[in-house]
Design an enzyme around this catalytic site. Structure first.
Site, PDB file in Angstrom:
ATOM      1  N   ALA A   1     -13.449  56.488  22.621  1.00  0.00           N
ATOM      2  CA  ALA A   1     -13.345  57.504  23.675  1.00  0.00           C
ATOM      3  C   ALA A   1     -12.378  57.044  24.753  1.00  0.00           C
ATOM      4  O   ALA A   1     -12.134  55.848  24.924  1.00  0.00           O
ATOM      5  CB  ALA A   1     -14.722  57.775  24.281  1.00  0.00           C
ATOM      6  N   ASP A   2     -11.862  58.012  25.477  1.00  0.00           N
ATOM      7  CA  ASP A   2     -11.031  57.734  26.635  1.00  0.00           C
ATOM      8  C   ASP A   2     -11.240  58.852  27.645  1.00  0.00           C
ATOM      9  O   ASP A   2     -11.308  60.025  27.271  1.00  0.00           O
ATOM     10  CB  ASP A   2      -9.553  57.639  26.265  1.00  0.00           C
ATOM     11  CG  ASP A   2      -8.736  57.124  27.434  1.00  0.00           C
ATOM     12  OD1 ASP A   2      -8.844  55.915  27.734  1.00  0.00           O
ATOM     13  OD2 ASP A   2      -8.026  57.916  28.069  1.00  0.00           O
ATOM     14  N   THR A   3     -11.347  58.483  28.908  1.00  0.00           N
ATOM     15  CA  THR A   3     -11.568  59.459  29.975  1.00  0.00           C
ATOM     16  C   THR A   3     -10.434  59.381  30.980  1.00  0.00           C
ATOM     17  O   THR A   3     -10.017  58.282  31.365  1.00  0.00           O
ATOM     18  CB  THR A   3     -12.912  59.191  30.692  1.00  0.00           C
ATOM     19  OG1 THR A   3     -13.966  59.261  29.728  1.00  0.00           O
ATOM     20  CG2 THR A   3     -13.161  60.210  31.792  1.00  0.00           C
TER      21      THR A   3
ATOM     22  N   GLY B   1     -11.724  62.400  25.797  1.00  0.00           N
ATOM     23  CA  GLY B   1     -11.392  62.576  24.393  1.00  0.00           C
ATOM     24  C   GLY B   1     -12.241  61.624  23.575  1.00  0.00           C
ATOM     25  O   GLY B   1     -12.404  60.463  23.949  1.00  0.00           O
TER      26      GLY B   1
END
Length: 191
Positions: A74-76, A111
Site C-alpha cells: 500500500a501507499d498513501t 493505493g
C-alpha cells in the site's frame, strides 16, 4: 475462510497499517524490504500516484514470494488538487505542509495492491478531509510533540492535530490512517 489457502503477508512497516489489518482478525505476517524506490513518473496525479507506487512495491516482492502467499502492499498520499504531499523530510517541511492544508480541503488517497503468484489487483480509496485554520502555535505544538515525518501530509488524523484540526471527513477514516480496511475486506472476500 477463503484466505485459508494463503499465508497473508503485509509488506509494510507502518504501525498504523499493522494495527488496521489486525482489526480485521486476519492472521498475517510482516515482511519489509528496505530501499524500494517510491518515485513515480511526472504527469501522474491523484489516484494514479499511490496505485503506481503500491504496484511498484508489489513488483519488488515478486521474486521472493512463495507459492502460498498473498501479499498486500500500500501507499498513501495527500493530494491538494494540484500537488502531492508525501512524508516530510524535516520539521520545517512538516510545518510548511500543515500550513498548506490549514483551512483547506484535501484528499487522502491510498493505493493497495493484492497479489499472489497467479494474479494481481490494484485499487484505491479516496477520502476528503477539511482542516480548520491552524495557528502557527498549533502547528508548532503538533510538530514538536508528535511524529509527522513518517506520515503523508505530515499528520496523523488519529493524533492531536486530527482532534483539533479536522472539521469534516467524507470517506473512510481508516483510509486517512493509511489502509482502507473496509474496501480491503470486500476485496479479500472475493478471493
Amino acid at each position: 475462510m477463503n484466505l485459508n489457502k494463503y499465508r497473508v503477508i503485509l509488506a509494510s512497516n507502518s504501525p498504523r497499517r499493522k494495527e488496521l489489518l489486525a482489526g480485521l482478525d486476519i492472521k498475517y505476517e510482516i515482511r519489509v524490504m528496505v530501499g524500494i524506490d517510491e518515485s513515480y513518473p511526472a504527469g501522474l496525479s491523484g489516484e494514479e500516484i499511490p496505485q503506481y507506487i503500491s504496484r511498484k512495491k508489489a513488483d519488488a516482492y515478486e521474486e521472493s514470494m512463495q507459492l502460498d502467499e498473498l501479499i498486500i502492499t500500500a501507499d498513501t498520499v495527500v493530494w491538494t488538487g494540484e500537488e502531492v504531499l508525501g512524508k516530510p523530510k524535516d520539521e520545517d517541511e512538516a510545518r510548511d505542509m500543515l500550513r498548506r492544508l490549514s483551512g483547506q480541503t484535501h484528499q487522502v488517497i491510498t493505493g493497495v495492491t493484492l497479489f499472489t503468484d497467479r494474479w494481481k489487483k490494484t485499487f484505491s480509496t479516496v477520502s476528503d478531509v477539511t482542516f480548520s485554520v491552524l495557528s502557527d502555535e498549533e502547528i508548532d505544538y503538533y510538530v514538536s510533540r508528535y511524529q509527522p515525518m513518517d506520515k503523508a501530509g505530515a499528520y496523523g488524523i488519529q493524533e492531536w492535530i486530527g482532534y483539533v484540526g479536522v472539521e469534516s471527513l467524507r470517506g473512510s477514516y481508516f483510509n486517512v490512517m493509511g489502509l482502507p480496511v473496509q474496501r480491503l475486506y470486500k476485496e479479500l472476500k472475493t478471493i
